[in-house]
Design a protein around this motif. Structure first.
Motif, short mmCIF file in Angstrom:
data_model
loop_
_atom_site.label_atom_id
_atom_site.label_comp_id
_atom_site.label_asym_id
_atom_site.label_seq_id
_atom_site.Cartn_x
_atom_site.Cartn_y
_atom_site.Cartn_z
N LYS A 61 -32.27 28.62 -3.00
CA LYS A 61 -31.05 28.29 -3.75
C LYS A 61 -29.93 29.32 -3.59
CE LYS A 61 -32.18 30.38 -8.14
NZ LYS A 61 -31.53 30.52 -9.39
N ASP A 62 -30.26 30.57 -3.31
CA ASP A 62 -29.24 31.59 -3.12
C ASP A 62 -28.96 31.86 -1.64
OD1 ASP A 62 -28.75 32.09 -5.88
OD2 ASP A 62 -30.60 33.25 -5.97
N GLY A 63 -29.59 31.09 -0.78
CA GLY A 63 -29.33 31.19 0.65
C GLY A 63 -30.24 32.13 1.42
N TYR A 64 -31.17 32.80 0.76
CA TYR A 64 -32.04 33.74 1.45
C TYR A 64 -33.14 33.00 2.20
CZ TYR A 64 -29.50 36.94 -1.49
OH TYR A 64 -28.49 37.63 -2.10
N THR A 65 -33.46 33.49 3.38
CA THR A 65 -34.43 32.86 4.27
C THR A 65 -35.72 33.68 4.34
OG1 THR A 65 -33.47 34.02 6.15
CG2 THR A 65 -32.58 31.81 5.66
N PRO A 66 -36.76 33.14 4.97
CA PRO A 66 -38.04 33.86 5.03
C PRO A 66 -37.97 35.32 5.52
CG PRO A 66 -38.44 31.60 5.57
CD PRO A 66 -36.93 31.75 5.46
N PRO A 67 -37.16 35.67 6.52
CA PRO A 67 -37.13 37.10 6.88
C PRO A 67 -36.69 37.99 5.71
CG PRO A 67 -36.16 35.81 8.64
CD PRO A 67 -36.38 34.87 7.48
N HIS A 68 -35.76 37.50 4.90
CA HIS A 68 -35.31 38.27 3.74
C HIS A 68 -36.38 38.30 2.66
CE1 HIS A 68 -31.27 39.04 5.22
NE2 HIS A 68 -31.46 37.90 5.88
N GLY A 69 -37.11 37.20 2.51
CA GLY A 69 -38.23 37.17 1.57
C GLY A 69 -39.34 38.11 1.99
N ALA A 70 -39.61 38.15 3.30
CA ALA A 70 -40.65 39.05 3.82
C ALA A 70 -40.26 40.51 3.59
CB ALA A 70 -40.89 38.78 5.30
N GLY A 71 -38.99 40.82 3.77
CA GLY A 71 -38.53 42.18 3.50
C GLY A 71 -38.64 42.51 2.02
N PHE A 72 -38.13 41.62 1.20
CA PHE A 72 -38.11 41.84 -0.25
C PHE A 72 -39.51 42.03 -0.82
CE2 PHE A 72 -37.89 40.15 -4.65
CZ PHE A 72 -37.03 41.10 -5.18
N GLN A 73 -40.46 41.24 -0.33
CA GLN A 73 -41.83 41.33 -0.83
C GLN A 73 -42.67 42.35 -0.07
OE1 GLN A 73 -43.19 40.11 -3.49
NE2 GLN A 73 -41.46 38.88 -4.12
N GLY A 74 -42.14 42.94 1.00
CA GLY A 74 -42.92 43.91 1.77
C GLY A 74 -44.05 43.26 2.53
N ARG A 75 -43.74 42.30 3.35
CA ARG A 75 -44.74 41.53 4.09
C ARG A 75 -44.60 41.81 5.59
NH1 ARG A 75 -47.54 40.44 -0.42
NH2 ARG A 75 -46.51 38.95 -1.80
N ALA A 76 -45.11 42.95 6.04
CA ALA A 76 -45.00 43.35 7.44
C ALA A 76 -45.67 42.36 8.38
CB ALA A 76 -45.58 44.74 7.65
N LYS A 77 -46.85 41.88 8.04
CA LYS A 77 -47.56 40.93 8.90
C LYS A 77 -46.76 39.64 9.04
CE LYS A 77 -50.97 39.22 11.29
NZ LYS A 77 -50.97 39.44 12.71
N ILE A 78 -46.19 39.17 7.95
CA ILE A 78 -45.38 37.95 8.03
C ILE A 78 -44.11 38.22 8.83
CG2 ILE A 78 -43.98 36.34 6.67
CD1 ILE A 78 -46.32 36.31 4.66
N MET A 79 -43.53 39.40 8.67
CA MET A 79 -42.37 39.76 9.47
C MET A 79 -42.73 39.68 10.96
SD MET A 79 -39.17 40.79 8.75
CE MET A 79 -39.16 41.69 7.22
N SER A 80 -43.91 40.17 11.31
CA SER A 80 -44.38 40.13 12.69
C SER A 80 -44.60 38.68 13.16
CB SER A 80 -45.68 40.93 12.82
OG SER A 80 -46.21 40.83 14.10
N ILE A 81 -45.18 37.86 12.31
CA ILE A 81 -45.39 36.44 12.66
C ILE A 81 -44.05 35.75 12.88
CG2 ILE A 81 -46.19 34.22 11.74
CD1 ILE A 81 -48.44 35.83 10.30
N LEU A 82 -43.09 36.01 12.00
CA LEU A 82 -41.76 35.43 12.17
C LEU A 82 -41.15 35.86 13.51
CD1 LEU A 82 -40.43 36.00 8.55
CD2 LEU A 82 -40.87 33.76 9.60
#
Length: 191
Positions: free
Chosen positions: A91-112
């Motif tokens: 709803k605020d325009g943020y996408t999965p890479p920003h969610g991965a950063g915000f939540q600290g998801r290095a593995k997901i960042m790598s998958i993306l």
């Protein structure tokens, strides 16, 4: 200029939509997909005819964004393999890479990144990158996400972002992240 602590507090309050929201668990394939918390349930919902890019009516999250925020790596990988669109913002325009950063998801960042997703660009709304969002976190997982972005992707440790153009070093409350940034050439000379 706003203090780093106040800026982070304001931004964190605004980003609560990443994890807060009431999903409509309709008795429909789309509702089943948005509620799915295992790859098997995702597969079942898609087999029922769910739209892989359906957005929650309350928070605008897609299934891939929800999985990103929860750290469900196998679901993220599966949805990406099936063609989920990561350019759809919540709803605020943020996408999965920003969610991965915000939540600290290095593995997901790598998958993306492995799926050719841009994980370093700033959000139009506020000018912060996934790197900066990881800087706000206090957990070890946030430091590990910073490590991935610095060491595997070559993000500049002194990258500035946001409306006040601050560095991660200036923004982070995390002592481990600060130490890692210093190892990569960041410092408080600009403070």
């Amino acid at each position: 200029m706003m203090s780093p602590v106040k800026l982070v507090a304001i931004l964190l309050a605004g980003l609560c939509s990443f994890t807060v929201g009431v999903r409509r668990h309709e008795d429909s394939p789309d509702g089943h997909l948005l509620a799915a918390d295992t790859v098997e349930r995702v597969k079942e919902a898609l087999a029922e005819g769910a739209n892989i890019n359906v957005q929650d009516e309350v928070n605008g999250q897609t299934a891939v964004m929800r999985a990103t925020l929860h750290g469900w790596t196998s679901i993220v990988a599966y949805l990406l393999d099936q063609g989920a669109d990561v350019s759809i913002g919540e709803k605020d325009g943020y996408t999965p890479p920003h969610g991965a950063g915000f939540q600290g998801r290095a593995k997901i960042m790598s998958i993306l990144r492995d799926h050719n997703v841009d994980v370093v660009s700033p959000a139009e709304k506020d000018g912060f990158t996934p790197f900066h969002r990881a800087c706000w976190g206090r957990e070890t997982r946030h430091t590990e996400t910073i490590r991935y972005l610095l060491e595997d992707l070559g993000v500049d440790a002194n990258l500035k972002g946001g409306p006040d153009q601050q560095t991660c070093f200036q923004m982070t409350p995390n002592a481990k992240t600060r130490a890692l940034l210093v190892q990569h050439g960041a410092g408080n000379a600009e403070l």
